[in-house]
Design a protein around this motif. Structure first.
Motif, short mmCIF file in Angstrom:
data_model
loop_
_atom_site.label_atom_id
_atom_site.label_comp_id
_atom_site.label_asym_id
_atom_site.label_seq_id
_atom_site.Cartn_x
_atom_site.Cartn_y
_atom_site.Cartn_z
N LEU A 281 41.06 25.83 113.65
CA LEU A 281 42.08 24.59 113.41
C LEU A 281 43.40 25.28 113.44
O LEU A 281 43.45 26.26 111.93
CB LEU A 281 41.74 23.27 113.21
N PHE A 282 44.59 24.96 113.99
CA PHE A 282 45.30 25.78 113.78
C PHE A 282 46.20 24.15 113.02
O PHE A 282 47.41 23.05 113.50
CB PHE A 282 46.59 26.49 115.01
N LEU A 283 47.62 24.64 111.76
CA LEU A 283 47.64 23.35 110.86
C LEU A 283 49.92 24.58 110.77
O LEU A 283 49.89 25.82 110.44
CB LEU A 283 47.29 23.46 109.24
N VAL A 284 50.57 24.01 111.43
CA VAL A 284 51.25 24.79 111.88
C VAL A 284 52.75 24.60 110.33
O VAL A 284 53.06 23.43 109.75
CB VAL A 284 52.49 24.19 112.91
N ARG A 285 52.92 25.71 109.72
CA ARG A 285 53.87 25.62 108.63
C ARG A 285 55.27 25.59 108.96
O ARG A 285 56.06 25.23 108.12
CB ARG A 285 53.19 26.45 107.70
N GLN A 286 55.43 26.35 109.70
CA GLN A 286 56.77 26.76 110.21
C GLN A 286 56.72 27.02 111.40
O GLN A 286 55.77 27.82 111.81
CB GLN A 286 57.74 27.47 108.54
N GLY A 287 57.93 26.93 112.72
CA GLY A 287 57.95 27.36 113.79
C GLY A 287 57.26 26.34 114.70
O GLY A 287 57.88 25.06 114.60
N GLN A 288 57.00 26.51 115.54
CA GLN A 288 55.94 26.25 117.13
C GLN A 288 55.89 26.51 118.08
O GLN A 288 56.20 27.79 118.25
CB GLN A 288 58.12 25.90 117.66
N LEU A 289 54.99 25.67 118.27
CA LEU A 289 53.70 26.28 119.58
C LEU A 289 54.05 25.22 120.47
O LEU A 289 54.12 24.24 120.08
CB LEU A 289 51.85 25.62 119.01
N ARG A 290 53.85 25.80 121.51
CA ARG A 290 53.42 25.23 122.67
C ARG A 290 51.87 24.90 123.14
O ARG A 290 51.21 25.74 123.40
CB ARG A 290 54.48 25.38 124.15
N ALA A 291 51.53 23.52 123.55
CA ALA A 291 50.55 23.85 124.29
C ALA A 291 50.49 23.31 125.67
O ALA A 291 50.95 22.30 126.41
CB ALA A 291 49.67 22.33 123.82
N TYR A 292 49.78 24.18 126.66
CA TYR A 292 50.03 23.91 128.31
C TYR A 292 48.32 23.70 129.08
O TYR A 292 47.55 24.89 128.05
CB TYR A 292 51.03 24.62 128.41
N ILE A 293 48.60 23.90 130.30
CA ILE A 293 47.58 24.01 130.53
C ILE A 293 48.19 25.38 132.26
O ILE A 293 49.78 25.14 132.41
CB ILE A 293 47.04 23.36 131.59
N LEU A 294 46.97 26.07 132.88
CA LEU A 294 47.12 26.53 134.08
C LEU A 294 46.51 26.94 134.88
O LEU A 294 45.38 26.95 134.53
CB LEU A 294 46.92 28.00 133.04
N SER A 295 47.39 26.54 135.79
CA SER A 295 46.23 26.64 137.39
C SER A 295 45.97 28.59 138.01
O SER A 295 46.36 29.38 136.91
CB SER A 295 47.26 25.89 138.32
#
Lengths: 219, 219
Positions: free
Chosen positions: B46-60
């Motif tokens: 599990l990721f807990l974001v402390r600072q910054g920005q993540l993007r979740a995406y799907i890929l064909s």
């Protein structure tokens, strides 16, 4: 078949929880076409399908529908009790596609047991993950492959070529034609069958609703 | 800020569980552009974001992308630990969109605590319901709302995130975010430019008429 046969986690409940569920759950029988649940306003309870078939779908402002998934015997519908999860922010409709018998576990009762029981909460998690996976599959197919369109078009072309509505063709061969795995073809054909567009038998695909197939192919 | 500040259920854990989490969780810092997780093969934790920005995406298969959602400070990413839920059958990619600091809770540790703790299981349920809702929203956008609305909304969101009206972004990247070909993006952006809503230059999109964009986005 008793309630406990539909809940794989029955044995992990305390005797008190088992009694609460037995006392609180209500049996219901509905006719084909009945809308059992419409959106979040209506927090009916968990549905356990004893016999028959339910369809979960979403409805646009313009009245268009997309079927998300179907529920058969022993399946559990979570979104008819979406109020138990505060973070569910979308509206799912549930209708009976066949005459259906079901158990209804009232939302508040289920929620109370879920809050105190890790097995029930984890079981609920797995149900949601299953539905989530079905929806992701559908989204990927529709967005990237337009595979529904391509398959509809292929079936119509084959039917024109062979001059019949009863195609003698395997899912594997269709997959080869469309550059797709057999499993994907099978899954989409079953989706089509659920929508009344085709009828599947061993080694054949019968076109049952050309109008619907044509409007999909052209869409 | 300590680990417990990121987990609203901290006080519902036993002292032993708190100690296990504290001992097992690992801090990590990644540069912008790092792919933190790619699909189910990779069950990082599990990721807990402390600072910054993540993007979740799907890929064909063809390399096209769709952004599912973003994760900001204090958000928790479940799908980087999708192996803890057997029923999750789809592949999500996670990348850092900014330099990001995060905690990683190893999957097996989290799973073990979730199995014994109703609060943790219910908390996990709520996270999944939130993501599910975001994906359902997106699917409805894609299938029912026209692309002009989605593009207007995307530009406004980017502008709010970056706190500027001058977006440094290519049409290709916008296309990846929205699951659309670059040509479609370019064409719609030129239409927007013709309407005075944006101004295009090499590598930038400048928002020139927010009111018009907003009324389109809401329309």
């Amino acid at each position: 078949m008793e309630l406990q046969d539909y809940l794989p986690i029955w044995k992990k409940l305390t005797p008190a929880q088992q009694r609460q569920l037995k006392d609180g759950t209500v049996g219901r029988a509905v006719k084909k076409g009945t809308v059992l649940h419409s959106g979040s306003a209506d927090c009916t309870g968990l549905f356990l399908v004893r016999q028959g078939q339910l369809r979960a779908y979403i409805l646009s402002d313009e009245g268009r529908e997309i079927t998300l998934y179907r529920l058969f015997e022993r399946d559990i519908c979570l979104f008819s009790a979406s109020c138990i999860l505060h973070s569910i922010q979308f509206e799912v409709m549930i209708e009976a596609e066949k005459d259906t018998e079901l158990w209804v576990i009232p939302s508040r009762l289920y929620q109370q047991i879920m809050e105190e029981s890790a097995p029930v909460a984890n079981f609920t998690n797995e149900i949601m993950a299953t539905r989530f996976s079905e929806v992701m599959w559908l989204m990927e197919q529709i967005m990237w492959k337009s595979f529904d369109k391509r398959l509809a078009r292929f079936l119509l072309e084959e039917s024109a070529l062979e001059e019949t509505d009863l195609l003698k063709i395997t899912h594997e061969i269709i997959g080869n034609h469309l550059g797709t795995a057999r499993e994907v073809v099978t899954r989409m054909l079953r989706y089509f069958q659920g929508e009344g567009m085709v009828k599947l038998s061993r080694g054949t695909v019968e076109l049952r609703d050309r109008t619907k197939l044509e409007s999909l192919a052209e869409g």
